[in-house]
Design a protein around this motif. Structure first.
Motif, mmCIF file in Angstrom:
data_model
loop_
_atom_site.group_PDB
_atom_site.id
_atom_site.type_symbol
_atom_site.label_atom_id
_atom_site.label_comp_id
_atom_site.label_asym_id
_atom_site.label_seq_id
_atom_site.Cartn_x
_atom_site.Cartn_y
_atom_site.Cartn_z
ATOM 1 N N GLY A 23 47.357 24.344 41.973
ATOM 2 C CA GLY A 23 48.227 23.944 43.069
ATOM 3 C C GLY A 23 48.160 22.438 43.277
ATOM 4 O O GLY A 23 47.892 21.685 42.366
ATOM 5 N N VAL A 24 48.394 22.013 44.495
ATOM 6 C CA VAL A 24 48.386 20.593 44.813
ATOM 7 C C VAL A 24 46.946 20.123 44.913
ATOM 8 O O VAL A 24 46.150 20.677 45.658
ATOM 9 C CB VAL A 24 49.124 20.331 46.145
ATOM 10 N N VAL A 25 46.627 19.118 44.152
ATOM 11 C CA VAL A 25 45.291 18.553 44.187
ATOM 12 C C VAL A 25 45.323 17.341 45.105
ATOM 13 O O VAL A 25 46.106 16.425 44.903
ATOM 14 C CB VAL A 25 44.827 18.134 42.767
ATOM 15 N N GLU A 26 44.489 17.352 46.123
ATOM 16 C CA GLU A 26 44.463 16.276 47.088
ATOM 17 C C GLU A 26 43.760 15.065 46.501
ATOM 18 O O GLU A 26 42.682 15.164 45.938
ATOM 19 C CB GLU A 26 43.739 16.750 48.349
ATOM 20 N N ASP A 27 44.407 13.917 46.623
ATOM 21 C CA ASP A 27 43.846 12.675 46.111
ATOM 22 C C ASP A 27 42.851 12.132 47.126
ATOM 23 O O ASP A 27 43.217 11.753 48.225
ATOM 24 C CB ASP A 27 44.967 11.668 45.880
ATOM 25 N N THR A 28 41.579 12.120 46.764
ATOM 26 C CA THR A 28 40.543 11.638 47.673
ATOM 27 C C THR A 28 39.877 10.379 47.151
ATOM 28 O O THR A 28 38.807 10.012 47.615
ATOM 29 C CB THR A 28 39.476 12.724 47.913
ATOM 30 N N ARG A 29 40.529 9.725 46.181
ATOM 31 C CA ARG A 29 39.967 8.466 45.687
ATOM 32 C C ARG A 29 39.970 7.430 46.801
ATOM 33 O O ARG A 29 40.855 7.426 47.651
ATOM 34 C CB ARG A 29 40.807 7.927 44.525
ATOM 35 N N PRO A 30 39.010 6.504 46.794
ATOM 36 C CA PRO A 30 39.021 5.447 47.808
ATOM 37 C C PRO A 30 40.237 4.546 47.593
ATOM 38 O O PRO A 30 40.695 4.377 46.467
ATOM 39 C CB PRO A 30 37.708 4.695 47.567
ATOM 40 N N PRO A 31 40.760 3.971 48.678
ATOM 41 C CA PRO A 31 41.963 3.163 48.544
ATOM 42 C C PRO A 31 41.734 1.816 47.858
ATOM 43 O O PRO A 31 42.670 1.211 47.362
ATOM 44 C CB PRO A 31 42.434 2.972 49.983
ATOM 45 N N PHE A 32 40.466 1.352 47.831
ATOM 46 C CA PHE A 32 40.179 0.025 47.287
ATOM 47 C C PHE A 32 39.250 0.115 46.083
ATOM 48 O O PHE A 32 38.540 1.099 45.903
ATOM 49 C CB PHE A 32 39.526 -0.857 48.361
ATOM 50 N N LEU A 37 34.509 -0.393 50.973
ATOM 51 C CA LEU A 37 35.286 -1.322 51.795
ATOM 52 C C LEU A 37 36.136 -0.551 52.801
ATOM 53 O O LEU A 37 36.848 0.387 52.444
ATOM 54 C CB LEU A 37 36.185 -2.174 50.890
ATOM 55 N N SER A 38 36.067 -0.946 54.070
ATOM 56 C CA SER A 38 36.865 -0.304 55.120
ATOM 57 C C SER A 38 38.238 -0.966 55.209
ATOM 58 O O SER A 38 38.461 -2.045 54.649
ATOM 59 C CB SER A 38 36.158 -0.441 56.475
ATOM 60 N N MET A 39 39.137 -0.332 55.924
ATOM 61 C CA MET A 39 40.470 -0.906 56.143
ATOM 62 C C MET A 39 40.357 -2.255 56.866
ATOM 63 O O MET A 39 41.016 -3.213 56.497
ATOM 64 C CB MET A 39 41.347 0.051 56.961
ATOM 65 N N GLN A 40 39.494 -2.315 57.873
ATOM 66 C CA GLN A 40 39.321 -3.554 58.626
ATOM 67 C C GLN A 40 38.695 -4.636 57.740
ATOM 68 O O GLN A 40 39.054 -5.813 57.831
ATOM 69 C CB GLN A 40 38.452 -3.326 59.873
ATOM 70 N N ARG A 78 46.406 3.324 50.732
ATOM 71 C CA ARG A 78 46.398 4.522 51.578
ATOM 72 C C ARG A 78 45.073 5.252 51.518
ATOM 73 O O ARG A 78 44.533 5.490 50.459
ATOM 74 C CB ARG A 78 47.515 5.450 51.133
ATOM 75 N N GLU A 79 44.626 5.654 52.692
ATOM 76 C CA GLU A 79 43.394 6.428 52.825
ATOM 77 C C GLU A 79 43.765 7.774 53.432
ATOM 78 O O GLU A 79 44.540 7.842 54.377
ATOM 79 C CB GLU A 79 42.452 5.684 53.771
ATOM 80 N N LYS A 80 43.223 8.827 52.852
ATOM 81 C CA LYS A 80 43.425 10.154 53.436
ATOM 82 C C LYS A 80 42.085 10.866 53.444
ATOM 83 O O LYS A 80 41.514 11.119 52.396
ATOM 84 C CB LYS A 80 44.434 10.969 52.646
#
Length: 116
Positions: A23-32, A37-40, A78-80
């Motif tokens: 099925g749909v595999v959720e992408d959980t890779r870090p965004p950076f 590293l945080s968004m801030q 993007r982060e999820k």
């Protein structure tokens, strides 16, 4: 006739096997590039009016890029959160046609709406 029946059964089996996939595999890779590293933190590394596309790419890694005919570009990181009902966040960068960062923003991640 027997060969045709076997071929038909094989095709039907392959179709059903495809439906039984993960099925749909959720992408959980870090965004950076730097997973810690945080968004801030990322926003603090990007300086509007100074940072270039090359600077941002080297510091943060690849992004989802939207290019406009006017020469402007938007880069989104993007982060999820895994297994979460909340949409997560995204760090968005607007580049002027010159390739210099014009604006940055951290906002809730918007989910794509399927076309009707």
């Amino acid at each position: 006739m027997m060969l045709a029946c076997r071929l038909l059964l094989l095709c039907a089996g392959l179709v059903l096997a495809g439906c039984a996939g993960p099925g749909v595999v959720e992408d959980t890779r870090p965004p950076f590039r730097n997973a810690g590293l945080s968004m801030q933190g990322a926003q603090g590394m990007v300086v509007p009016g100074t940072s270039t596309k090359a600077d941002v790419s080297a510091a943060l890694g690849p992004a989802t890029v939207v290019r406009f005919d006017s020469g402007y570009e938007v880069w989104a990181y993007r982060e999820k959160p895994p297994k979460s009902e909340t949409p997560g966040t995204e760090f968005v960068i607007l580049f002027a046609p010159s390739g210099i960062v014009q604006k940055t923003r951290i906002r809730p991640r918007y989910e794509a709406v399927p076309a009707s």
